[in-house]
Design a protein around this motif. Structure first.
Motif, mmCIF file in Angstrom:
data_model
loop_
_atom_site.group_PDB
_atom_site.id
_atom_site.type_symbol
_atom_site.label_atom_id
_atom_site.label_comp_id
_atom_site.label_asym_id
_atom_site.label_seq_id
_atom_site.Cartn_x
_atom_site.Cartn_y
_atom_site.Cartn_z
ATOM 1 N N GLU A 91 0.794 -1.130 -0.074
ATOM 2 C CA GLU A 91 0.052 -0.103 0.007
ATOM 3 C C GLU A 91 0.891 1.132 0.073
ATOM 4 O O GLU A 91 0.742 2.208 -0.846
ATOM 5 C CB GLU A 91 -0.849 -0.124 1.218
ATOM 6 C CG GLU A 91 -1.728 1.223 1.357
ATOM 7 C CD GLU A 91 -2.950 1.000 2.347
ATOM 8 O OE1 GLU A 91 -3.903 1.982 2.252
ATOM 9 O OE2 GLU A 91 -2.887 0.473 3.498
ATOM 10 N N ARG A 92 1.821 1.411 0.627
ATOM 11 C CA ARG A 92 2.668 2.561 0.841
ATOM 12 C C ARG A 92 3.391 2.656 -0.455
ATOM 13 O O ARG A 92 3.807 3.682 -0.915
ATOM 14 C CB ARG A 92 3.689 2.475 2.124
ATOM 15 C CG ARG A 92 3.043 2.302 3.412
ATOM 16 C CD ARG A 92 4.098 1.962 4.497
ATOM 17 N NE ARG A 92 5.080 3.033 4.919
ATOM 18 C CZ ARG A 92 5.831 2.575 5.504
ATOM 19 N NH1 ARG A 92 6.027 1.478 6.414
ATOM 20 N NH2 ARG A 92 7.082 3.784 5.853
ATOM 21 N N LEU B 171 0.832 3.899 -2.944
ATOM 22 C CA LEU B 171 0.529 5.278 -2.734
ATOM 23 C C LEU B 171 1.637 6.273 -3.209
ATOM 24 O O LEU B 171 1.588 7.229 -3.708
ATOM 25 C CB LEU B 171 0.098 5.508 -1.299
ATOM 26 C CG LEU B 171 -1.050 4.927 -0.664
ATOM 27 C CD1 LEU B 171 -0.987 5.099 0.789
ATOM 28 C CD2 LEU B 171 -2.270 5.467 -1.644
ATOM 29 N N GLN C 216 1.473 9.119 -6.018
ATOM 30 C CA GLN C 216 1.634 10.522 -5.588
ATOM 31 C C GLN C 216 2.929 11.062 -5.997
ATOM 32 O O GLN C 216 3.408 12.133 -5.496
ATOM 33 C CB GLN C 216 1.461 10.573 -4.182
ATOM 34 C CG GLN C 216 0.014 10.340 -3.646
ATOM 35 C CD GLN C 216 -0.220 9.968 -2.121
ATOM 36 O OE1 GLN C 216 0.819 10.225 -1.293
ATOM 37 N NE2 GLN C 216 -1.282 9.848 -1.562
ATOM 38 N N TYR D 293 -6.345 0.143 -2.681
ATOM 39 C CA TYR D 293 -5.266 1.030 -2.499
ATOM 40 C C TYR D 293 -5.388 2.263 -3.428
ATOM 41 O O TYR D 293 -5.194 3.487 -3.212
ATOM 42 C CB TYR D 293 -3.820 0.449 -2.675
ATOM 43 C CG TYR D 293 -3.479 -0.577 -1.847
ATOM 44 C CD1 TYR D 293 -3.912 -0.806 -0.651
ATOM 45 C CD2 TYR D 293 -2.576 -1.600 -2.482
ATOM 46 C CE1 TYR D 293 -3.483 -2.005 0.046
ATOM 47 C CE2 TYR D 293 -2.351 -2.736 -1.583
ATOM 48 C CZ TYR D 293 -2.928 -2.886 -0.338
ATOM 49 O OH TYR D 293 -2.294 -3.950 0.394
ATOM 50 N N TRP D 294 -5.807 2.006 -4.686
ATOM 51 C CA TRP D 294 -5.918 2.949 -5.540
ATOM 52 C C TRP D 294 -7.005 4.132 -5.334
ATOM 53 O O TRP D 294 -7.161 5.106 -5.234
ATOM 54 C CB TRP D 294 -6.348 2.295 -6.865
ATOM 55 C CG TRP D 294 -6.939 3.367 -8.150
ATOM 56 C CD1 TRP D 294 -6.558 4.419 -8.345
ATOM 57 C CD2 TRP D 294 -7.728 3.035 -9.165
ATOM 58 N NE1 TRP D 294 -6.985 5.102 -9.454
ATOM 59 C CE2 TRP D 294 -7.765 4.255 -9.893
ATOM 60 C CE3 TRP D 294 -8.395 1.731 -9.718
ATOM 61 C CZ2 TRP D 294 -8.627 4.129 -11.242
ATOM 62 C CZ3 TRP D 294 -9.221 1.774 -10.664
ATOM 63 C CH2 TRP D 294 -9.333 2.992 -11.438
ATOM 64 N N ARG E 277 -7.803 4.840 -2.261
ATOM 65 C CA ARG E 277 -7.247 5.735 -0.988
ATOM 66 C C ARG E 277 -6.457 6.762 -1.568
ATOM 67 O O ARG E 277 -6.574 7.893 -1.107
ATOM 68 C CB ARG E 277 -6.239 4.696 -0.153
ATOM 69 C CG ARG E 277 -5.699 5.412 0.842
ATOM 70 C CD ARG E 277 -4.977 4.808 1.991
ATOM 71 N NE ARG E 277 -4.148 5.596 3.042
ATOM 72 C CZ ARG E 277 -3.403 5.201 3.856
ATOM 73 N NH1 ARG E 277 -3.299 3.738 4.280
ATOM 74 N NH2 ARG E 277 -2.907 5.893 4.736
ATOM 75 N N ALA E 278 -5.739 6.516 -2.724
ATOM 76 C CA ALA E 278 -4.910 7.617 -3.246
ATOM 77 C C ALA E 278 -5.455 8.563 -4.083
ATOM 78 O O ALA E 278 -5.028 9.582 -4.421
ATOM 79 C CB ALA E 278 -3.840 6.852 -4.123
#
Length: 337
Positions: free
Chosen positions: A40-41, A44, A48, A294-295, A297-298
């Motif tokens: 996830e990190r 992201l 980003q 995950y997508w 969340r970003a």
């Protein structure tokens, strides 16, 4: 002496085997959580325009999350003086235990499942609801206004989105006539994946699932810039890690449940690809579903509390009810013709 004991008590042997399997599965789940956080990190960071973890474990930072876990294990365990100490201590356990228990009902392949229950879907939904008790206990026991607000938000959110989640799942139950997760997968072998037959149910289920997981844009219970992390504000060290562990284990379980209900479980998309093992197909589908989480969340901003509740009761619930009606009507028409 041990052999004599096992021969005289076969139930003890069965218990030992089951306990060893459960312990091994727990380590598998912990491994998933460790590297799900790393993935996830990384995702992201990529979305980003950042690098993401890249210090421990070489270029990919493969040991970064392991180091974070070790840090939490040795970190000082603080309990506020004004808190309800027994409730404060037991709350993380109550929050985490159901998350691990529900995974036992998920059929990962035709031969890999810990508990084949006739009411597997109902069992999953019922047991997962217990976690909210641990969340509310943690919020109340902390004796912190931000924790209490976070716990109240979490409770209202869980209760509100549990209803459309169940309603969306009922469309699948109507088509298959069973709540056994194995039967649901096998039914898709003949009729095709239920994402094709129940697209509306899938959208409702996926949105409600994100709300149940407190994922962005539904992370109001843990809003850092509003509630200083919400219901686990006063927690630290291993107890805080248990809340995070529960969140990611539920992500594991919910992603697997979505695959079972809508994407054919371990079944291949086409019959000529059946030579590839079912575990491979399940793993590929699982990777796609978790990547989408995950997508999101970003991508999405956090919703306001009033928008969150209105969306559940005024949009998702009516759509889920309409889907049940149309599914029942479609099934009756197919039976007639």
């Amino acid at each position: 002496m041990v052999q004599d004991l096992l021969h005289s008590s076969p139930s003890l042997l069965n218990f030992g085997i089951f306990f060893a399997m459960a312990l091994a599965f727990l380590f598998v789940i912990l491994g998933f959580v460790t590297y799900a956080i790393l993935a996830e990190r990384k995702v992201l960071g990529f979305m980003q325009g950042r690098i993401g973890p890249n210090h421990l474990g070489g270029r990919w930072g493969l040991l970064q999350t392991v180091a974070d876990v070790l840090k939490l294990l040795v970190k000082e365990d603080l309990i506020p003086k004004a808190s309800d100490r027994p409730m404060f201590i037991i709350a993380p356990v109550i929050a985490f235990a159901p998350a691990f228990v529900v995974v036992a009902t998920i059929p990962f392949t035709e031969n890999l499942q810990f508990a084949d229950l006739n009411v597997g879907l109902l069992y999953y939904i019922a047991i997962s609801g217990i976690t909210i008790i641990g969340t509310l206990m943690a919020a109340w026991a902390s004796n912190n206004k931000y924790s209490l607000l976070g716990g109240m938000r979490a409770t209202a959110q869980m209760v509100s989105y549990e209803i459309p989640l169940v309603m969306a799942g009922l469309g699948i139950v109507l088509l298959t006539g069973s709540m056994n997760l194995n039967d649901i997968v096998l039914a898709q072998q003949e009729s095709g994946w239920f994402i094709l037959w129940q697209p509306v149910a899938f959208v409702v289920f996926f949105i409600a699932a994100m709300a149940e997981l407190y994922r962005v844009p539904f992370d109001l219970a843990e809003a850092e810039n509003e509630l200083v992390a919400g219901f686990h504000t006063e927690y630290s060290g291993f107890r805080w890690a248990m809340f995070m562990l529960a969140e990611y284990v539920y992500m594991f379980a919910m992603s697997a449940l979505i695959i079972v209900l809508f994407f054919g479980g371990w079944l291949p998309p086409f019959e000529f690809l059946s030579f590839i093992p079912g575990a491979v197909w399940f793993g590929l589908k699982f990777a796609v579903v978790t990547y989408v989480l995950y997508w999101f969340r970003a991508t999405f901003p956090r919703m306001r509390p009033d928008q969150l509740m209105e969306f559940a009761w005024k949009i998702l619930l009516p759509v889920a009810l309409a889907n049940i009606f149309l599914t029942a009507l479609l099934k009756e028409l197919l039976n007639i013709f």
